[in-house]
Design a protein around this motif. Sequence first.
Motif, PDB file in Angstrom:
ATOM      1  N   MET A   1      -8.949 -17.318  11.940  1.00 55.23           N
ATOM      2  CA  MET A   1      -9.105 -15.977  11.388  1.00 55.23           C
ATOM      3  C   MET A   1      -9.849 -16.037  10.061  1.00 55.23           C
ATOM      4  N   ASP A   2     -10.766 -15.095   9.846  1.00 52.59           N
ATOM      5  CA  ASP A   2     -11.488 -14.990   8.588  1.00 52.59           C
ATOM      6  C   ASP A   2     -10.615 -14.199   7.615  1.00 52.59           C
ATOM      7  N   LEU A   3      -9.969 -14.900   6.700  1.00 54.53           N
ATOM      8  CA  LEU A   3      -9.030 -14.243   5.788  1.00 54.53           C
ATOM      9  C   LEU A   3      -9.734 -13.298   4.822  1.00 54.53           C
ATOM     10  N   ALA A   4     -10.953 -13.624   4.420  1.00 53.69           N
ATOM     11  CA  ALA A   4     -11.678 -12.733   3.510  1.00 53.69           C
ATOM     12  C   ALA A   4     -11.932 -11.380   4.177  1.00 53.69           C
ATOM     13  N   THR A   5     -12.361 -11.413   5.429  1.00 56.60           N
ATOM     14  CA  THR A   5     -12.585 -10.162   6.158  1.00 56.60           C
ATOM     15  C   THR A   5     -11.281  -9.394   6.328  1.00 56.60           C
ATOM     16  N   ALA A   6     -10.210 -10.114   6.638  1.00 59.19           N
ATOM     17  CA  ALA A   6      -8.911  -9.454   6.802  1.00 59.19           C
ATOM     18  C   ALA A   6      -8.469  -8.785   5.511  1.00 59.19           C
ATOM     19  N   LEU A   7      -8.673  -9.449   4.372  1.00 54.62           N
ATOM     20  CA  LEU A   7      -8.274  -8.850   3.100  1.00 54.62           C
ATOM     21  C   LEU A   7      -9.100  -7.602   2.813  1.00 54.62           C
ATOM     22  N   ARG A   8     -10.411  -7.675   3.040  1.00 52.12           N
ATOM     23  CA  ARG A   8     -11.252  -6.491   2.828  1.00 52.12           C
ATOM     24  C   ARG A   8     -10.790  -5.329   3.709  1.00 52.12           C
ATOM     25  N   ASP A   9     -10.547  -5.623   4.986  1.00 56.10           N
ATOM     26  CA  ASP A   9     -10.189  -4.562   5.930  1.00 56.10           C
ATOM     27  C   ASP A   9      -8.846  -3.937   5.588  1.00 56.10           C
ATOM     28  N   GLN A  10      -7.857  -4.754   5.280  1.00 52.57           N
ATOM     29  CA  GLN A  10      -6.532  -4.214   4.988  1.00 52.57           C
ATOM     30  C   GLN A  10      -6.499  -3.472   3.659  1.00 52.57           C
ATOM     31  N   THR A  11      -7.285  -3.938   2.697  1.00 53.39           N
ATOM     32  CA  THR A  11      -7.365  -3.245   1.413  1.00 53.39           C
ATOM     33  C   THR A  11      -8.005  -1.875   1.591  1.00 53.39           C
ATOM     34  N   ALA A  12      -9.087  -1.807   2.351  1.00 52.65           N
ATOM     35  CA  ALA A  12      -9.743  -0.527   2.594  1.00 52.65           C
ATOM     36  C   ALA A  12      -8.842   0.416   3.381  1.00 52.65           C
ATOM     37  N   ALA A  13      -8.106  -0.122   4.350  1.00 56.48           N
ATOM     38  CA  ALA A  13      -7.208   0.713   5.146  1.00 56.48           C
ATOM     39  C   ALA A  13      -6.063   1.245   4.299  1.00 56.48           C
ATOM     40  N   LEU A  14      -5.554   0.420   3.388  1.00 54.46           N
ATOM     41  CA  LEU A  14      -4.501   0.887   2.485  1.00 54.46           C
ATOM     42  C   LEU A  14      -5.031   2.029   1.624  1.00 54.46           C
ATOM     43  N   ALA A  15      -6.246   1.858   1.069  1.00 55.57           N
ATOM     44  CA  ALA A  15      -6.824   2.906   0.223  1.00 55.57           C
ATOM     45  C   ALA A  15      -6.982   4.209   0.999  1.00 55.57           C
ATOM     46  N   ALA A  16      -7.405   4.113   2.254  1.00 54.00           N
ATOM     47  CA  ALA A  16      -7.598   5.309   3.068  1.00 54.00           C
ATOM     48  C   ALA A  16      -6.279   6.014   3.366  1.00 54.00           C
ATOM     49  N   ALA A  17      -5.200   5.239   3.456  1.00 57.55           N
ATOM     50  CA  ALA A  17      -3.882   5.817   3.770  1.00 57.55           C
ATOM     51  C   ALA A  17      -3.184   6.388   2.550  1.00 57.55           C
ATOM     52  N   ALA A  18      -3.622   5.998   1.356  1.00 54.23           N
ATOM     53  CA  ALA A  18      -2.953   6.413   0.117  1.00 54.23           C
ATOM     54  C   ALA A  18      -3.455   7.799  -0.295  1.00 54.23           C
ATOM     55  N   VAL A  19      -2.997   8.828   0.410  1.00 51.55           N
ATOM     56  CA  VAL A  19      -3.573  10.167   0.242  1.00 51.55           C
ATOM     57  C   VAL A  19      -2.833  11.030  -0.773  1.00 51.55           C
ATOM     58  N   ASP A  20      -1.556  10.769  -0.997  1.00 47.46           N
ATOM     59  CA  ASP A  20      -0.763  11.598  -1.916  1.00 47.46           C
ATOM     60  C   ASP A  20      -0.164  10.690  -2.987  1.00 47.46           C
ATOM     61  N   PRO A  21      -0.693  10.718  -4.207  1.00 47.55           N
ATOM     62  CA  PRO A  21      -0.226   9.797  -5.248  1.00 47.55           C
ATOM     63  C   PRO A  21       1.265   9.879  -5.533  1.00 47.55           C
ATOM     64  N   ASP A  22       1.838  11.062  -5.342  1.00 40.06           N
ATOM     65  CA  ASP A  22       3.234  11.263  -5.712  1.00 40.06           C
ATOM     66  C   ASP A  22       4.202  11.160  -4.536  1.00 40.06           C
ATOM     67  N   ALA A  23       3.692  10.855  -3.364  1.00 42.76           N
ATOM     68  CA  ALA A  23       4.568  10.735  -2.202  1.00 42.76           C
ATOM     69  C   ALA A  23       5.474   9.520  -2.349  1.00 42.76           C
ATOM     70  N   PRO A  24       6.753   9.644  -2.022  1.00 42.98           N
ATOM     71  CA  PRO A  24       7.633   8.478  -2.055  1.00 42.98           C
ATOM     72  C   PRO A  24       7.267   7.502  -0.951  1.00 42.98           C
ATOM     73  N   VAL A  25       7.514   6.229  -1.215  1.00 41.57           N
ATOM     74  CA  VAL A  25       7.264   5.182  -0.223  1.00 41.57           C
ATOM     75  C   VAL A  25       8.619   4.840   0.389  1.00 41.57           C
ATOM     76  N   PRO A  26       8.893   5.256   1.608  1.00 40.90           N
ATOM     77  CA  PRO A  26      10.249   5.104   2.162  1.00 40.90           C
ATOM     78  C   PRO A  26      10.707   3.660   2.276  1.00 40.90           C
ATOM     79  N   THR A  27       9.787   2.737   2.458  1.00 38.77           N
ATOM     80  CA  THR A  27      10.151   1.333   2.599  1.00 38.77           C
ATOM     81  C   THR A  27      10.241   0.606   1.267  1.00 38.77           C
ATOM     82  N   CYS A  28       9.840   1.260   0.191  1.00 37.33           N
ATOM     83  CA  CYS A  28       9.982   0.736  -1.188  1.00 37.33           C
ATOM     84  C   CYS A  28      10.502   1.895  -2.023  1.00 37.33           C
ATOM     85  N   PRO A  29      11.797   2.208  -1.935  1.00 35.78           N
ATOM     86  CA  PRO A  29      12.324   3.465  -2.466  1.00 35.78           C
ATOM     87  C   PRO A  29      12.087   3.697  -3.958  1.00 35.78           C
ATOM     88  N   GLU A  30      11.850   2.628  -4.708  1.00 37.25           N
ATOM     89  CA  GLU A  30      11.640   2.807  -6.141  1.00 37.25           C
ATOM     90  C   GLU A  30      10.195   3.189  -6.472  1.00 37.25           C
TER      91      GLU A  30
END
Length: 237
Positions: A1-30
């Motif tokens: 597996m190309d780890l550099a490509t995986a890091l780029r892809d997952q980082t971009a996907a996280l950014a795309a999913a982070a749509v509401d700055p104030d939304a609680p993260v249910p799996t990280c309650p704090e």
Amino acid sequence: MDLATALRDQTAALAAAAVDPDAPVPTCPEWRVRDLVAHVGQAHRRAAGIVRTGQFTQEPPAEPGPPAEWARWLADGAEDLIAAENPRDVWTFFGPRPAAFWLRRMVADTTVHHADAVLAAGGVPEVAADLAAEAIAECLDLLSDPAVTTVRPNLAELRGTGQTLHLKPTTTTGWLITRTPDGVTFDRADGEADVTATAPTADLLWLLYRRLPVDDPRVTVTGDRALLDHWLALTVF
């Protein structure tokens, strides 16, 4: 597996999913989503600093800026880590290791936190099976490292007398984990075990990181459920 490509892809996907700055993260309650983004960007930058210098570096609190800038800020941190090089062993939790330790660690961490961002937005996280398998193996490598109890003393409770757990993907070979008096060992193998969790590979990753409950219908557990519950309770990250 190309780890550099995986890091780029997952980082971009996280950014795309982070749509509401104030939304609680249910799996990280704090955390709110803005905290999740700051954590990931800071982790990438810290890892890059460790690779470059060979030493642990304490970064100041991360400030990702306004949400419109998050995608670029996160991508910059990922690229900083990808570009970092060091031919010598560098600092890790477990003592000196090759610098590639940190790229692999951040790929797994970012993959799981991408799932957190998706869950915070009310979605269902998805990940390719090969990346999920890599992240599972990385997690088990950490938990089976002889030095793990120097970092997390409570993980000494994972020692056992031969109890076995089987993580069984629905379409490929699984992981057979053994709790020995000296610590955890594992093999990429299938076989009889005291408890078996069967699910698609991605769902086994979410289960391992407690992003999916054991009782979810996507997971089938056979055998000693208490043994699996004990493992999951001890290995909270």
